[in-house]
Design a protein around this motif. Structure first.
Motif, PDB file in Angstrom:
ATOM      1  N   LYS A  64       5.530 -15.967  -2.566  1.00  0.00           N
ATOM      2  CA  LYS A  64       4.602 -16.803  -4.291  1.00  0.00           C
ATOM      3  C   LYS A  64       3.866 -15.927  -3.208  1.00  0.00           C
ATOM      4  CE  LYS A  64       1.657 -20.392  -6.313  1.00  0.00           C
ATOM      5  NZ  LYS A  64       0.505 -20.093  -5.720  1.00  0.00           N
ATOM      6  N   ASP A  65       2.586 -15.314  -4.277  1.00  0.00           N
ATOM      7  CA  ASP A  65       1.685 -14.653  -3.191  1.00  0.00           C
ATOM      8  C   ASP A  65       0.217 -15.614  -3.102  1.00  0.00           C
ATOM      9  OD1 ASP A  65       0.750 -13.837  -5.445  1.00  0.00           O
ATOM     10  OD2 ASP A  65       0.525 -11.455  -4.484  1.00  0.00           O
ATOM     11  N   TYR A  66      -0.841 -15.588  -3.003  1.00  0.00           N
ATOM     12  CA  TYR A  66      -2.066 -15.924  -2.744  1.00  0.00           C
ATOM     13  C   TYR A  66      -3.037 -14.511  -2.598  1.00  0.00           C
ATOM     14  CZ  TYR A  66       0.688 -20.414  -1.893  1.00  0.00           C
ATOM     15  OH  TYR A  66       1.267 -21.501  -2.330  1.00  0.00           O
TER      16      TYR A  66
ATOM     17  N   VAL B 284       7.417  -2.003 -10.091  1.00  0.00           N
ATOM     18  CA  VAL B 284       8.330  -0.804  -9.919  1.00  0.00           C
ATOM     19  C   VAL B 284       8.752  -0.870  -8.365  1.00  0.00           C
ATOM     20  CG1 VAL B 284       8.408  -0.122 -12.382  1.00  0.00           C
ATOM     21  CG2 VAL B 284       6.745   0.637  -9.940  1.00  0.00           C
ATOM     22  N   ARG B 285       7.666  -1.958  -7.804  1.00  0.00           N
ATOM     23  CA  ARG B 285       7.493  -1.774  -5.602  1.00  0.00           C
ATOM     24  C   ARG B 285       7.682  -3.076  -5.260  1.00  0.00           C
ATOM     25  NH1 ARG B 285       3.197  -3.978  -5.523  1.00  0.00           N
ATOM     26  NH2 ARG B 285       1.977  -4.229  -7.542  1.00  0.00           N
ATOM     27  N   MET B 286       7.904  -3.062  -4.504  1.00  0.00           N
ATOM     28  CA  MET B 286       8.293  -4.358  -3.291  1.00  0.00           C
ATOM     29  C   MET B 286       6.450  -4.853  -3.700  1.00  0.00           C
ATOM     30  SD  MET B 286      10.717  -6.022  -2.966  1.00  0.00           S
ATOM     31  CE  MET B 286      10.528  -7.021  -1.788  1.00  0.00           C
TER      32      MET B 286
ATOM     33  N   PRO C 125       1.204  -9.015  -0.062  1.00  0.00           N
ATOM     34  CA  PRO C 125       1.803  -9.302   1.029  1.00  0.00           C
ATOM     35  C   PRO C 125       3.629  -9.820   0.857  1.00  0.00           C
ATOM     36  CG  PRO C 125       0.657 -11.595   0.901  1.00  0.00           C
ATOM     37  CD  PRO C 125       0.715 -10.411  -0.770  1.00  0.00           C
ATOM     38  N   GLU C 126       3.671 -10.457  -0.642  1.00  0.00           N
ATOM     39  CA  GLU C 126       5.510 -10.870  -0.642  1.00  0.00           C
ATOM     40  C   GLU C 126       6.900 -10.239   0.683  1.00  0.00           C
ATOM     41  OE1 GLU C 126       3.571 -10.269  -2.747  1.00  0.00           O
ATOM     42  OE2 GLU C 126       3.944 -11.441  -4.696  1.00  0.00           O
ATOM     43  N   THR C 127       6.611  -8.954   0.458  1.00  0.00           N
ATOM     44  CA  THR C 127       7.206  -8.466   1.638  1.00  0.00           C
ATOM     45  C   THR C 127       7.907  -8.967   2.613  1.00  0.00           C
ATOM     46  OG1 THR C 127       7.284  -6.160   0.137  1.00  0.00           O
ATOM     47  CG2 THR C 127       8.506  -5.916   2.528  1.00  0.00           C
TER      48      THR C 127
HETATM   49  N1  GLY Z   1       1.844  -8.990  -4.359  1.00  0.00           N
HETATM   50  C1  GLY Z   1       1.026  -8.727  -5.298  1.00  0.00           C
HETATM   51  C2  GLY Z   1       0.994  -7.433  -5.744  1.00  0.00           C
HETATM   52  O1  GLY Z   1       1.863  -7.108  -5.144  1.00  0.00           O
HETATM   53  O2  GLY Z   1       0.804  -6.243  -6.732  1.00  0.00           O
END
Ligand code: GLY
Ligand code: AMP
Length: 423
Positions: A216-218, A291-293, A296-298
């Motif tokens: 989950k990102d913020y 279509v990418r990571m 900051p989730e990666t």
């Molecule tokens: N964290 C959302 C994105 O990379 O688009």
């Protein structure tokens, strides 16, 4: 094997670190990279021109190209390699131009979902000459309204007005006044979904798939998800509400139909699929495809991958990703993004960063930094991403904040409430 990774953010630093750990790696080049990626490989500055990339790839015996950001994919780098007699055997980790349209055109993505019965918000697409139709469609929806510029708009193309008057005004600005340039020549209007978001990442060889750790990102700058949208202020993985029952629905209703839909349409797709999801009362709906990571989730997801990532990528050649044993660290990983004061509006660069060497039991990913005469300076809005592991989310977050406190520069800012809504 020699690998070239394109990109310059903390996402690419996290990908580079994982590639560096691979037993299959000979040399890793990152273009353009950042001061963090110099610890994982060799930074080079090739530029975005495909023919320069070709020259570099041939000269340096590159066998695999890993593409971090969406732009080269949307511009067709996969196709460029695939159609070039000298490049066609080099593995490109990333989809074809057609596949990248899942991110490059919201209208394409929505039509794809509709065609494949993938749950998503009800929508219609409008053009300048159907503006009135758009206004009529808005009247059939309940507020707030979701308006999306069809094309890439640097993450700014989605607006969510609260009233019908604002929505009509916004629609007019997008279609008639090209508010987002060419990107808003087409606008998707859709139903607002009320729920909680998460990001699901899938790695596919076009035939088989592996679901990577969910995150989950913020996105907002302010605590409690307030204020302006940013590139992302932090992330956590895993996500407690994305439990086995929820993830089974995601796999059956979304992941499998997505892979099958791509195959049915003969769309070449060997790379990451990032599915932005809304959990609406336990039911997953797709908000968007990338279509990418994610970034900051990666920075939370990649540290949890225990398997050799190049081995997984390499399996694309024989479409044998199903034979790869993909091991995930069961611990939590959390990421706190440290940004420049003022970001995402005006901010200063060139502030000296101190204290990185005092951090411990954490990974400091570089996002916007620059090295100058032995000093580390800020060089962007998002500056550093600090990631820690923990047996609980709270433990990981505590470690993150202890380390964030050790790093300093004039005007540094970070959100103190990453993950708090999930505890
Ligand atoms: N964290 C959302 C994105 O990379 O688009
Ligand atoms: P996108 O650029 O498609 O990720 O949209 C940006 C943000 O707008 C998403 O992360 C969501 O928070 C929000 N959003 C997009 N579509 C919807 C929707 N249909 N309902 C509610 N929120 C949405």
């Amino acid at each position: 094997m020699n690998v070239l990774l394109l990109g310059s953010g903390a996402r690419e630093h996290a990908i580079a670190l994982k590639i560096k750990e691979s037993s299959l790696l000979t040399k890793l080049f990152i273009s353009p990279g950042n001061p963090g990626t110099t610890l994982c490989g060799i930074n080079v500055n090739i530029g975005s021109d495909f023919s320069s990339i070709k020259d570099f790839v041939l000269k340096n015996n590159i066998e695999m190209l890993v593409v971090g950001p969406e732009q080269p994919l949307v511009d067709g780098i996969w196709d460029y390699f695939h159609n070039d007699s000298e490049l066609k055997d080099i593995l490109v980790v990333g989809p074809s131009k057609m596949g990248a349209t899942l991110e490059g055109s919201k209208d394409f993505a929505k039509a794809f979902m509709q065609k494949n019965n993938i749950p998503t918000a009800r929508y219609k697409t409008f053009y300048k000459d159907t503006l009135q139709g758009g206004k009529d469609f808005l009247k059939t929806l309940n507020p707030p309204y979701v308006l999306k510029a069809d094309g890439l708009a640097a993450g700014k193309g989605v607006v969510i007005p609260e009233t019908i008057e604002e929505a009509e005004k916004e629609l007019t600005q997008m279609l008639e006044c090209a508010k987002f340039g060419e990107a808003s020549a087409k606008v998707v209007i859709e139903e607002f979904l009320k729920g909680i978001e998460c990001s699901v990442f899938v790695l596919s060889d076009g035939e088989n798939y592996k679901i990577l750790p969910v995150a989950k990102d913020y996105k907002r700058i302010g605590e409690g998800d307030t204020g302006l949208n940013t590139g992302g202020m932090g992330a956590v993985s895993p996500v407690p509400f994305a439990d086995e029952t929820f993830m089974q629905k995601v796999e059956q209703r979304i992941v499998i139909p997505t892979i099958n839909g791509l195959k049915k349409d003969n769309i070449e797709y060997q790379g990451f699929i990032f599915i932005g999801l809304m959990n609406v009362g336990g039911e997953p709906f797709v908000i968007e495809y990338n279509v990418r990571m994610g970034d900051p989730e990666t920075e939370s997801v990649f540290p949890r991958i225990k398997s050799d990532i190049l081995e997984a990528f390499n399996s694309f050649r024989k479409k044998s990703l199903d034979k790869i044993n993909f091991e995930i660290d069961s611990r939590y990983a959390t990421t706190v993004m440290m940004v420049a004061g003022g970001y995402p509006e005006n901010y200063e660069k060139g502030k000296e960063i101190k204290g990185i060497e005092k951090t411990n039991d954490c990974i400091v990913f570089h996002a916007g930094t620059k090295e100058n005469e032995g000093k580390m300076l800020t060089n962007g809005g998002r500056v550093l991403a600090v990631t820690c592991y923990g047996n609980t989310m709270q433990e990981a977050l505590n470690k993150c904040y202890e380390n964030v406190d050790k790093i300093d520069w004039e005007g540094k800012y970070y959100r103190k409430d990453i993950g708090k809504d999930l505890l």
